[in-house]
Write an enzyme that holds these catalytic residues in place. Structure first.
Site: not given
Ligand code: ITT
Length: 202
Positions: A9, A69-70, A150-151, A173
Site C-alpha cells: 500500500n 497490519d491495521s 487514505f482508506g 496524523k
C-alpha cells in the site's frame, strides 16, 4: 542497515517511511527489490497478520522486514470491519466505496465510537522478531470530510481536533495515529534490541 517495509500500500508505505525517518537506517519497499508477493492474511488478529507479512517478506528479501497490519474497529459493528478493513464490501470497492459503505451501515446509529488499531511486526533473517501496537480513538463522522491520508481517513473523526484524519496534515496524523504510536514504540524496542545484543548487526 537496510529494512524492507513489507507493504504493497503506497500511502501506508509513505507514512511508515516518514515515521521511521528518524532512525539511522535505509528503508526499501518490496517493489524496489522486485518482490511482488501478496501475503494471504489468514490471521484473526492484527498482530498475527503483521507477523505473517513480515516473515514472508523477510524470507523473500533475506533482509529484516517491518510489516504493519491495521484497521478500523467500530463499536456499533461489533469491532468490524477490523482485520477485514481492506476487504470490507468485497473486491470491487476502492477506498471511497468502502468508507461510503461504512457510513451507510452506520446510518441512524447514534453510538459512533471507533478506533484505529495498528500492529507492527519485524522479522529478522535469523528468526528473531519484534512487535509493537498502537491505537487511536475517535468516532465515525456523519459525512466524509478532507482529502488527506487514505482508506477511511475522511470518515474517522477526532473530537479533540474537531477534524477527521482526512483533514489533518501528515505531521498531525503521524502524531496521533495508531501507526505513529505503534511505530514510535517499535523504534524504542528496536534501539534497545540492537544495544542489548551486539550480534544483532543487520
Ligand atoms: P498491506 O497489507 O500490503 O500493508 P493493506 O492496505 O492491505 O496493505 P492492511 O491489510 O493492514 O493493509 O489493511 C489496512 C486497511 O485498514 C487499509 O487498507 C485501510 O482501509 C484501513 N486503514 C489502516 N490504516 C489506516 C489509516 O491510517 N487511515 C485510513 N485507513 C486505514
Amino acid at each position: 542497515m537496510k529494512f524492507v517495509l513489507a507493504t504493497n500500500n503506497p500511502k501506508k508505505l509513505t507514512e511508515m517511511a516518514a515515521i521511521l525517518g528518524g532512525l539511522n537506517v535505509e528503508v526499501v519497499s518490496p517493489k524496489d527489490l522486485g518482490i511482488h508477493i501478496e501475503v494471504e492474511e489468514t490471521g484473526t488478529t492484527f498482530a498475527e497478520n503483521a507477523m505473517l507479512k513480515a516473515k514472508a517478506i523477510c524470507e523473500a528479501a533475506n533482509l529484516p522486514a517491518i510489516a504493519d497490519d491495521s484497521g478500523l474497529c467500530v463499536d456499533a459493528l461489533n469491532g468490524g470491519p477490523g482485520v477485514y478493513s481492506a476487504r470490507y464490501g468485497g473486491e470491487g470497492l476502492d477506498d471511497k466505496g468502502r468508507y461510503l459503505l461504512l457510513l451507510n451501515s452506520m446510518r441512524g446509529q447514534t453510538t459512533r465510537a471507533a478506533h484505529f488499531a495498528c500492529a507492527i511486526a519485524c522479522a529478522f533473517p535469523d528468526g528473531k522478531t519484534l512487535t509493537a501496537e498502537g491505537r487511536c480513538d475517535g468516532t465515525i463522522a456523519f459525512a466524509p470530510m478532507g482529502e488527506g491520508g487514505f482508506g477511511y481517513d475522511p470518515v474517522f473523526f477526532l473530537p479533540e481536533y474537531r477534524k477527521t484524519f482526512g483533514q489533518l496534515t501528515a505531521e498531525e496524523k503521524e502524531t496521533v495515529s495508531h501507526r505513529g504510536r505503534a511505530l514510535r514504540e517499535f523504534v524504542q524496542k528496536l534501539e534497545t534490541f540492537l544495544k542489548q545484543e551486539p550480534s544483532n548487526t543487520i
